[in-house]
Design a protein around this motif. Structure first.
Motif, mmCIF file in Angstrom:
data_model
loop_
_atom_site.group_PDB
_atom_site.id
_atom_site.type_symbol
_atom_site.label_atom_id
_atom_site.label_comp_id
_atom_site.label_asym_id
_atom_site.label_seq_id
_atom_site.Cartn_x
_atom_site.Cartn_y
_atom_site.Cartn_z
ATOM 1 N N SER A 277 0.952 -1.434 -0.281
ATOM 2 C CA SER A 277 0.390 -0.127 0.063
ATOM 3 C C SER A 277 1.116 1.122 -0.346
ATOM 4 C CB SER A 277 -1.173 -0.314 1.312
ATOM 5 O OG SER A 277 -0.554 -0.251 2.599
ATOM 6 N N ASN A 278 2.671 1.256 -0.092
ATOM 7 C CA ASN A 278 3.030 2.446 -0.527
ATOM 8 C C ASN A 278 3.256 3.050 0.880
ATOM 9 O OD1 ASN A 278 4.922 3.562 -1.419
ATOM 10 N ND2 ASN A 278 3.424 5.051 -2.486
ATOM 11 N N LYS A 279 3.339 2.141 2.131
ATOM 12 C CA LYS A 279 3.209 3.284 3.278
ATOM 13 C C LYS A 279 4.497 3.000 4.253
ATOM 14 C CE LYS A 279 -2.471 3.096 3.999
ATOM 15 N NZ LYS A 279 -3.220 2.555 5.130
ATOM 16 N N LEU A 280 5.470 3.239 3.473
ATOM 17 C CA LEU A 280 6.817 3.528 3.526
ATOM 18 C C LEU A 280 7.419 4.640 3.697
ATOM 19 C CD1 LEU A 280 7.992 -0.061 2.420
ATOM 20 C CD2 LEU A 280 6.964 0.333 4.932
ATOM 21 N N THR A 281 8.468 5.019 4.911
ATOM 22 C CA THR A 281 9.407 6.410 4.273
ATOM 23 C C THR A 281 10.111 5.608 2.880
ATOM 24 O OG1 THR A 281 11.129 7.260 4.965
ATOM 25 C CG2 THR A 281 11.423 4.587 5.854
ATOM 26 N N ASN A 282 9.643 7.507 1.631
ATOM 27 C CA ASN A 282 10.563 6.866 0.759
ATOM 28 C C ASN A 282 11.288 6.809 0.802
ATOM 29 O OD1 ASN A 282 11.628 10.257 2.159
ATOM 30 N ND2 ASN A 282 10.612 11.280 0.251
ATOM 31 N N TYR A 283 12.879 7.003 1.426
ATOM 32 C CA TYR A 283 13.471 6.397 1.194
ATOM 33 C C TYR A 283 14.369 5.118 1.510
ATOM 34 C CZ TYR A 283 15.633 11.767 2.120
ATOM 35 O OH TYR A 283 16.072 13.091 1.743
ATOM 36 N N VAL A 284 13.215 4.390 1.304
ATOM 37 C CA VAL A 284 12.798 2.717 1.316
ATOM 38 C C VAL A 284 13.073 3.053 -0.433
ATOM 39 C CG1 VAL A 284 12.114 0.686 1.546
ATOM 40 C CG2 VAL A 284 11.995 2.217 3.242
ATOM 41 N N TRP A 285 12.640 3.128 -1.486
ATOM 42 C CA TRP A 285 12.443 3.460 -2.734
ATOM 43 C C TRP A 285 13.901 3.494 -3.043
ATOM 44 C CZ3 TRP A 285 9.080 -0.424 -2.809
ATOM 45 C CH2 TRP A 285 7.931 -0.059 -2.056
ATOM 46 N N TYR A 286 14.744 4.174 -3.068
ATOM 47 C CA TYR A 286 15.871 4.287 -3.417
ATOM 48 C C TYR A 286 16.937 2.702 -3.855
ATOM 49 C CZ TYR A 286 15.349 9.188 -2.850
ATOM 50 O OH TYR A 286 14.221 10.646 -3.137
ATOM 51 N N PHE A 287 16.745 1.593 -2.967
ATOM 52 C CA PHE A 287 17.456 0.960 -2.968
ATOM 53 C C PHE A 287 18.773 0.819 -2.464
ATOM 54 C CE2 PHE A 287 14.039 1.191 -6.164
ATOM 55 C CZ PHE A 287 13.697 -0.105 -5.548
ATOM 56 N N GLU A 288 18.789 1.362 -1.616
ATOM 57 C CA GLU A 288 19.987 1.548 -1.162
ATOM 58 C C GLU A 288 21.248 0.912 -0.878
ATOM 59 O OE1 GLU A 288 17.922 3.365 2.175
ATOM 60 O OE2 GLU A 288 17.706 3.735 0.154
ATOM 61 N N GLY A 289 20.746 -0.017 -0.056
ATOM 62 C CA GLY A 289 20.944 -1.246 0.460
ATOM 63 C C GLY A 289 21.182 -2.521 -0.440
ATOM 64 N N ILE A 290 20.033 -2.585 -1.402
ATOM 65 C CA ILE A 290 20.191 -3.633 -1.821
ATOM 66 C C ILE A 290 21.191 -3.682 -3.328
ATOM 67 C CG2 ILE A 290 18.000 -4.732 -3.802
ATOM 68 C CD1 ILE A 290 16.143 -4.384 -1.870
ATOM 69 N N CYS A 291 20.864 -1.696 -3.909
ATOM 70 C CA CYS A 291 21.300 -2.357 -5.221
ATOM 71 C C CYS A 291 23.089 -2.157 -5.076
ATOM 72 C CB CYS A 291 20.504 -1.400 -6.249
ATOM 73 S SG CYS A 291 21.492 -1.216 -8.205
ATOM 74 N N PHE A 292 22.206 -0.232 -4.067
ATOM 75 C CA PHE A 292 24.541 0.207 -3.851
ATOM 76 C C PHE A 292 25.484 -0.052 -3.455
ATOM 77 C CE2 PHE A 292 21.484 2.680 -6.159
ATOM 78 C CZ PHE A 292 22.090 3.535 -7.102
ATOM 79 N N SER A 293 24.436 -0.327 -2.027
ATOM 80 C CA SER A 293 25.379 -0.987 -0.772
ATOM 81 C C SER A 293 25.668 -2.662 -1.135
ATOM 82 C CB SER A 293 25.509 -0.871 0.271
ATOM 83 O OG SER A 293 25.892 -1.174 1.316
#
Length: 201
Positions: free
Chosen positions: A40-56
């Motif tokens: 339902s997209n009720k998460l902080t917007n910074y979660v969708w930057y995929f910082e841990g999954i993709c970049f780190s």
């Protein structure tokens, strides 16, 4: 030889750090193990930057794999001279270490922003960023956390997971910086010459 072994150990350390980053980032999508908030997209917007999954995570796994290949004794020579090969292997290692700094640095910055912003949660006024205007003061004042009614314990969830991501990506930055220092010291301190001598070709 000693610096190569040290560099190899540092590169190996990047792999578990990247895997942990992926795991922690995934957990951010499921507060209290529930999937309904993500759908339902009720998460902080910074979660969708995929910082841990993709970049780190994934990108750092690629960086670590390339660095391990470059440090192995079985890599192919890029030219006739051994000195030339070492030169280009070192330059490539510096480039990929710098990429590692960029990828993990991105995760570090985004995670810090997510931590300071606070969670997206349901309050008496509806769904909002309850602590967005506090400049991170809520991090040290647990009495403010009860403003978030749903998801349960979302403030603790975000603080713990974003803090772990900051720690993991910070370690990755340090490791990649150490690799750059080691590689530059090889060149500057004369472990081998980076200038091809006409007589050795």
């Amino acid at each position: 030889m000693g610096s190569r072994k040290c560099g190899g150990c540092l590169s190996c350390l990047l792999i578990p750090l990247a895997l942990w980053s992926i795991t922690v980032n995934i957990l951010l999508y499921f507060p209290n193990g529930q999937t309904s908030y993500a759908t339902s997209n009720k998460l902080t917007n910074y979660v969708w930057y995929f910082e841990g999954i993709c970049f780190s995570g994934v990108m750092m796994l690629v960086v670590a794999a390339v660095l391990l290949v470059l440090e192995s004794d079985n890599n192919y020579k890029c030219c006739q001279s051994e000195n030339c090969s070492k030169k280009y292997m070192t330059l490539l290692s510096i480039i990929f270490s710098a990429l590692g700094i960029a990828f993990s640095g991105y995760c570090l910055v985004i995670s810090a922003l997510g931590l300071v912003q606070g969670p997206y949660c349901h309050t008496l006024d509806g769904w909002e960023y309850a602590f967005e205007g506090t400049a991170g003061r809520f991090l040290t004042d647990s009495s403010m956390w009860n403003q978030c009614l749903e998801p349960a314990h979302i403030v603790e969830w975000n603080i713990i997971l974003f803090s772990i991501l900051i720690s993991l990506s910070g370690l990755q930055v340090i490791i990649c910086l150490m690799r750059v220092v080691i590689l530059l010291s090889k060149i500057l301190c004369g472990s081998y010459s980076v200038i091809i001598q006409p007589g050795i070709i």
